[in-house]
Design an enzyme around this catalytic site. Structure first.
Site, PDB file in Angstrom:
ATOM      1  CB  SER A 148      -0.973  -0.056   1.174  1.00 13.61           C
ATOM      2  OG  SER A 148      -1.996   0.892   1.039  1.00 13.61           O
ATOM      3  CD  GLU A 243      -5.580  -4.308  -3.486  1.00 10.39           C
ATOM      4  OE1 GLU A 243      -5.241  -3.169  -3.108  1.00 10.39           O
ATOM      5  OE2 GLU A 243      -4.791  -5.268  -3.582  1.00 10.39           O
ATOM      6  CG  HIS A 273      -5.480  -2.557   0.348  1.00 10.03           C
ATOM      7  ND1 HIS A 273      -4.787  -2.187  -0.777  1.00 10.03           N
ATOM      8  CD2 HIS A 273      -4.955  -1.834   1.376  1.00 10.03           C
ATOM      9  CE1 HIS A 273      -3.884  -1.283  -0.453  1.00 10.03           C
ATOM     10  NE2 HIS A 273      -3.952  -1.058   0.849  1.00 10.03           N
TER      11      HIS A 273
END
Length: 302
Positions: A148, A243, A273
């Site tokens: 991320s 996602e 995610h």
């Protein structure tokens, strides 16, 4: 079809989103405490030693697999929108990756926003990388990874190292990278209902906290889609099919290819995610980590 074991992550995300909606007055300390439970869905990898270290002034955590090759290293950046997450919330996930690859992982506890705005996180990660080099580990024996916001750092730390004139690592493996502070990817809208965590409002909140008032959303070290991506090491990008940040990965991969770079890209259908948190508990996570190891080990000479 997604495994039943993989549903645990989505349920945790739903709980977090509901909690934040019910308690808009949550302090940053309370929010961070909640996110420290990210690793609750990760199986303990076992046969890994954890050693705290300060690397060029940056707190880090070594995850050292038994019998791992200590002449190689992974530099790992945790996710959490630059606001939450830590070396502790992510230690088990990165330890699974370290075990699969067969070398230690240095998990960087970079300073977080909003107390420490961009570019402090990328500078901290680059300082930690410089420390690894000073330990005598060759750049061709170091690979980056992160998830991320940490996936973005797995890219921008390479760019920052290049800006400093440092030798570059042999490879980088961004997981579900957040590459667009402008939030222009189409999947932010089309996957809104399927992604149980990274909603547009969450991205807006985290980007504002990271950049600060008047921050430049086109800064290449914040939005690497605007960076010069030529002459960089190979990348391996992994992302879940459900996602909202799927397009962040797609467009980064396209930009690398347009720049003439080497990049491998895998989309794992129906995954949330950073589904890699399910290491040791869901087959999709174990496969993704095995895929990473198979790709990077030859590059590291393992």
């Amino acid at each position: 079809m997604a495994s039943k074991e993989s549903a645990v992550l989505g349920e945790m995300y739903k709980t977090w989103v509901a909690t934040m909606a019910e308690r808009p007055d949550m302090t940053m300390e309370e929010t961070r405490r909640m996110f420290e439970h990210w690793g609750d869905v990760t199986a303990e990898p076992g046969d890994v030693d954890y050693i705290e270290v300060v690397a060029n002034g940056v707190p880090c955590l070594w995850a050292k697999p038994k019998d791992g090759n200590e002449s190689r290293a992974l530099l790992c950046a945790h996710g959490g929108g630059y606001l939450v997450g830590s070396r502790y919330s992510h230690r088990k996930m990165f330890a699974h990756i370290a075990k699969a690859v067969g070398c230690p992982a240095l998990i960087v506890d970079y300073r977080r926003s909003p107390e420490h705005l961009h570019p402090i996180p990328v500078n901290d990660c680059t300082d930690a990388y410089e420390w690894l080099l000073k330990q005598g580990i060759k750049p061709e024996h170091i690979a980056f990874t992160g998830d991320s916001a940490g996936g973005a750092l797995a890219i921008t730390t390479v760019l920052c190292a290049r800006d400093r004139g440092l030798p570059l690592p042999v490879a980088s493996m961004p997981i579900s990278p957040w590459t667009d502070m402008e939030i222009t990817g189409s999947t932010v809208t089309t996957n809104e209902a399927k992604d149980h965590f990274v909603k547009r409002a969450v991205i807006e909140h985290m980007s504002a906290g990271f950049l600060g008032e008047g921050g430049n959303r086109k800064d290449p070290l914040a939005t690497p889609l605007y960076a010069d991506l030529s002459s960089l090491p190979p990348f391996y990008v992994q992302v879940g099919g459900d996602e909202t940040l799927l397009d962040d990965s797609r467009r980064f991969v396209e930009k690398v290819r347009q720049a003439g770079g080497e990049v491998k890209f895998d989309i794992y259908p129906e995954m949330q995610h950073v589904f890699h948190f399910l290491a040791g508990t869901a087959p999709e996570a174990d496969k993704a980590i095995a895929d990473q190891a198979a790709w990077v080990k030859p590059k590291l000479g393992l």
